[in-house]
Design an enzyme around this catalytic site. Structure first.
Site, PDB file in Angstrom:
ATOM      1  N   CYS A 234      88.991 -28.491  43.770  1.00 46.43           N
ATOM      2  CA  CYS A 234      89.259 -29.440  44.866  1.00 46.43           C
ATOM      3  C   CYS A 234      88.047 -29.346  45.773  1.00 46.43           C
ATOM      4  CB  CYS A 234      90.525 -29.031  45.603  1.00 46.43           C
ATOM      5  SG  CYS A 234      92.008 -29.118  44.587  1.00 46.43           S
ATOM      6  N   ALA A 236      85.639 -31.611  47.495  1.00 46.51           N
ATOM      7  CA  ALA A 236      85.020 -32.357  48.603  1.00 46.51           C
ATOM      8  C   ALA A 236      85.467 -31.798  49.964  1.00 46.51           C
ATOM      9  CB  ALA A 236      85.408 -33.824  48.500  1.00 46.51           C
ATOM     10  N   PRO A 237      84.617 -31.783  50.976  1.00 44.89           N
ATOM     11  CA  PRO A 237      83.292 -32.410  51.047  1.00 44.89           C
ATOM     12  C   PRO A 237      82.129 -31.591  50.498  1.00 44.89           C
ATOM     13  CG  PRO A 237      83.876 -31.541  53.194  1.00 44.89           C
ATOM     14  CD  PRO A 237      85.051 -31.271  52.295  1.00 44.89           C
ATOM     15  N   LYS A 240      81.527 -25.512  49.895  1.00 43.84           N
ATOM     16  CA  LYS A 240      81.622 -24.345  49.002  1.00 43.84           C
ATOM     17  C   LYS A 240      80.903 -24.619  47.683  1.00 43.84           C
ATOM     18  CE  LYS A 240      85.906 -22.923  51.220  1.00 43.84           C
ATOM     19  NZ  LYS A 240      86.232 -24.208  51.873  1.00 43.84           N
ATOM     20  N   ASP A 305      90.351 -24.410  46.186  1.00 47.64           N
ATOM     21  CA  ASP A 305      90.477 -24.500  47.648  1.00 47.64           C
ATOM     22  C   ASP A 305      91.251 -25.796  47.930  1.00 47.64           C
ATOM     23  OD1 ASP A 305      89.757 -23.816  50.352  1.00 47.64           O
ATOM     24  OD2 ASP A 305      88.170 -25.319  50.295  1.00 47.64           O
ATOM     25  N   CYS A 359      92.752 -22.859  54.394  1.00 47.85           N
ATOM     26  CA  CYS A 359      92.525 -22.641  55.837  1.00 47.85           C
ATOM     27  C   CYS A 359      93.873 -22.796  56.537  1.00 47.85           C
ATOM     28  CB  CYS A 359      91.461 -23.578  56.393  1.00 47.85           C
ATOM     29  SG  CYS A 359      91.784 -25.312  56.094  1.00 47.85           S
TER      30      CYS A 359
HETATM   31  C1  LIG Z   1      90.489 -28.156  51.583  1.00 51.13           C
HETATM   32  S1  LIG Z   1      89.731 -29.547  50.898  1.00 51.13           S
HETATM   33  C2  LIG Z   1      88.423 -28.857  49.972  1.00 51.13           C
HETATM   34  C3  LIG Z   1      87.246 -28.407  50.785  1.00 51.13           C
HETATM   35  C4  LIG Z   1      86.045 -28.033  49.939  1.00 51.13           C
HETATM   36  N1  LIG Z   1      86.395 -26.988  48.979  1.00 51.13           N
HETATM   37  C5  LIG Z   1      84.864 -27.579  50.770  1.00 51.13           C
HETATM   38  O1  LIG Z   1      84.680 -26.377  50.947  1.00 51.13           O
HETATM   39  O2  LIG Z   1      84.119 -28.416  51.270  1.00 51.13           O
HETATM   40  C6  LIG Z   1      90.855 -30.010  49.674  1.00 51.13           C
HETATM   41  C7  LIG Z   1      90.397 -31.165  48.801  1.00 51.13           C
HETATM   42  O3  LIG Z   1      91.291 -31.262  47.696  1.00 51.13           O
HETATM   43  C8  LIG Z   1      91.319 -32.608  47.300  1.00 51.13           C
HETATM   44  N2  LIG Z   1      92.496 -32.773  46.397  1.00 51.13           N
HETATM   45  C9  LIG Z   1      93.795 -32.894  46.727  1.00 51.13           C
HETATM   46  N3  LIG Z   1      94.551 -33.004  45.617  1.00 51.13           N
HETATM   47  C10 LIG Z   1      93.721 -32.925  44.558  1.00 51.13           C
HETATM   48  C11 LIG Z   1      93.887 -32.966  43.144  1.00 51.13           C
HETATM   49  N4  LIG Z   1      95.100 -33.107  42.590  1.00 51.13           N
HETATM   50  N5  LIG Z   1      92.805 -32.866  42.349  1.00 51.13           N
HETATM   51  C12 LIG Z   1      91.566 -32.720  42.904  1.00 51.13           C
HETATM   52  N6  LIG Z   1      91.337 -32.686  44.230  1.00 51.13           N
HETATM   53  C13 LIG Z   1      92.403 -32.782  45.049  1.00 51.13           C
HETATM   54  C14 LIG Z   1      91.373 -33.356  48.599  1.00 51.13           C
HETATM   55  O4  LIG Z   1      90.958 -34.686  48.432  1.00 51.13           O
HETATM   56  C15 LIG Z   1      90.412 -32.535  49.473  1.00 51.13           C
HETATM   57  O5  LIG Z   1      89.136 -33.091  49.455  1.00 51.13           O
END
Ligand SMILES: C[S@@+](CC[C@H](N)C(=O)[O-])C[C@H]1O[C@@H](n2cnc3c(N)ncnc32)[C@H](O)[C@@H]1O
Length: 466
Positions: A234, A236-237, A240, A305, A359
């Site tokens: 997961c 974006a953005p 990490k 994450d 978080c």
């Molecule tokens: C907490 S953020 C991630 C932050 C990122 N790891 C960073 O450090 O910049 C969680 C992300 O998970 C994505 N997400 C939610 N459900 C998902 C899924 N089923 N598959 C992939 N990504 C997903 C969301 O769109 C969001 O961008």
């Protein structure tokens, strides 16, 4: 919409929990979001003082058409802000009629509380919380530069380098233009809390990533060696992901997934600016990524994450101090997704190590999810002790929960965070192995850091991990 009307609308929205301050500012039609954000933040900070002054001056009784939130913004600007400076229209004329009374009530309040400066009024009742004391952490992007060069650059700009931190107190005591090197991460610089580097040329050029220390720990603990294959489930953005790419030295492969096209677009910009070339981005549901797909045959490392309530996020704690916990239904839905994603990730056949992070401060999204996944893995994975000397541990809801770590403004001077490190109990003999080091989770034993540590031998001893 005029600035004051926009600020009053945002303030009303925040107070009635229609959304976060930042979200409401961006959703407003006011163009200068920075100016609007700053005005609402400051008005909110002085909220209790403004309420007291407005009430004792009888402003709302005298001006029946003036709505309370607009009154607060206007009185803030008149007494504590920059003054109307040509803005304000009819509202300025209205406030001018009450100016003397409002100023007198503010003066009276200061005498009553025994303080001389406006700022000191905040110490009574609405003192800034621990979240506002968290330093500005800045990760040096080692794909583009190194800590030494970055430190030199800041020194040439008039910043004063204080060496490597040896305690949490060192971080909390930073002031003015002083900065430090973090005691735990050799590529993390620490500046005083209010430092804003968004316009800094090194940030614009991708040499710096503005990333809280707690958010740097997941990639550090996953520690994939150069050449390995990693999934960022997961992503974006992408903060990490860019950290993972730096640890890989752009050698190997990161498969990064996210569902949100907009966030993926800004992630692509971030990765390009950071010089990341080893990452494949996909707009895809991670739950639909097949562990048996040939492409992921060599994936030994996964970072998960997932979306969470964000109850530990600093911006949230700054905007809505003491805000209530997320609702039970929301927590249940988030935890169900987190658990599915975690159990799914643990089925990748070559997986050796996985870092799960949120978080969130909620046990339902943290220890409970981890325990459920461990039980479902039927002994194939166990928890590794993550940074044993880190002072804040997982809630002891099951025997190994102390292997997880937590972070918070109060205990570690970071945002609120949770991390669990999973490692495979037995290595399947058929798995092709990358040049993986022993999965030791102490950063001083990762090869790259070892070198840096030797370089930093003259620095003061590190003391506790934070
Ligand atoms: C907490 S953020 C991630 C932050 C990122 N790891 C960073 O450090 O910049 C969680 C992300 O998970 C994505 N997400 C939610 N459900 C998902 C899924 N089923 N598959 C992939 N990504 C997903 C969301 O769109 C969001 O961008």
């Amino acid at each position: 919409m005029a600035l004051y009307a926009a600020a009053a609308a945002v303030l009303a929205g925040v107070e009635s929990r229609q959304g976060s301050l930042k979200g409401l500012v961006y959703a407003s039609s006011f163009q200068n979001v920075k100016q609007l954000y700053a005005l609402v933040c400051e008005t909110q900070r002085y909220s209790a003082v403004l309420d007291a002054v407005i009430t004792s001056a009888g402003l709302l009784r005298a001006e029946k058409k003036l709505r309370p939130h607009l009154a607060k913004v206007l009185v803030y600007e008149l007494l504590l802000g920059r003054g109307f400076r040509g803005r304000g229209g009819r509202w300025k004329a209205l406030l001018d009629r009450h100016q003397a009374r409002l100023k007198a009530e503010l003066a009276r309040l200061k005498v009553h509380r025994g303080v001389s400066r406006n700022e000191d009024l905040l110490a009574v009742g609405s003192k800034p919380g621990p979240a506002s004391q968290v330093p500005r952490f800045v990760r040096v992007n080692t794909l583009k530069t190194c800590s030494e060069d970055t430190i030199d650059y800041f020194k040439r700009q008039g910043f004063s380098y204080q060496g490597r931190a040896s305690s949490l107190e060192d971080l909390g005591a930073l002031k003015g233009k002083c900065f430090l090197l973090d005691s735990l991460l050799p590529e993390l610089l620490v500046f005083p809390a209010q430092t804003d580097l968004h316009e800094h040329p090194l940030y614009q050029a991708g040499h710096l990533i503005l990333q809280d220390k707690a958010s740097c720990l997941p990639a550090m603990l996953l520690a994939p060696p150069p050449g390995s294959h990693v999934i960022d489930a997961c992503a974006a953005p992408g903060n990490k992901t860019s950290h993972l790419a730096a640890l890989l030295k752009n050698q190997g492969k990161i498969f990064a997934f996210d569902l949100d096209a907009k966030r993926l677009a800004s992630m692509a910009t971030l990765l390009t600016r950071a010089g990341v070339s080893c990452c494949e981005l996909a707009e895809q549901d991670f739950l639909a990524v097949s562990p048996s797909d040939e492409r992921y045959r060599q994936v030994q490392y996964i970072l998960l994450d997932p979306s969470c309530s964000g109850s530990g996020m600093l911006t949230r704690q700054l905007e809505e101090p003491g805000a209530g916990a997320p609702s039970k239904e929301r927590l249940r839905a988030l935890a169900a997704f987190q658990q599915r994603a975690l159990s799914h990730a643990l089925t990748f056949p070559a997986l050796q190590r996985l870092v799960y992070s949120t978080c969130s401060l909620c046990q339902e999204e943290n220890e409970d999810v981890v325990l459920a996944a461990l039980q479902q893995s039927s002994g194939a994975f166990r928890l590794a002790p993550a940074l044993p000397s880190w002072p804040h541990r997982g809630l002891s809801t099951f025997p190994d929960a102390g292997h997880c770590l937590r972070a918070s403004p109060e205990t570690t001077l970071t945002g609120g965070f949770f991390i669990a490190v999973f490692e495979r109990v037995e290595v399947p003999s058929s798995v092709p192995r990358a040049e993986a080091p022993a999965p030791d989770l102490r950063p001083s034993q990762a090869p790259k850091r070892k070198k840096r540590r030797q370089k930093a031998a003259a620095a003061p001893s590190t003391g506790p991990d934070t």
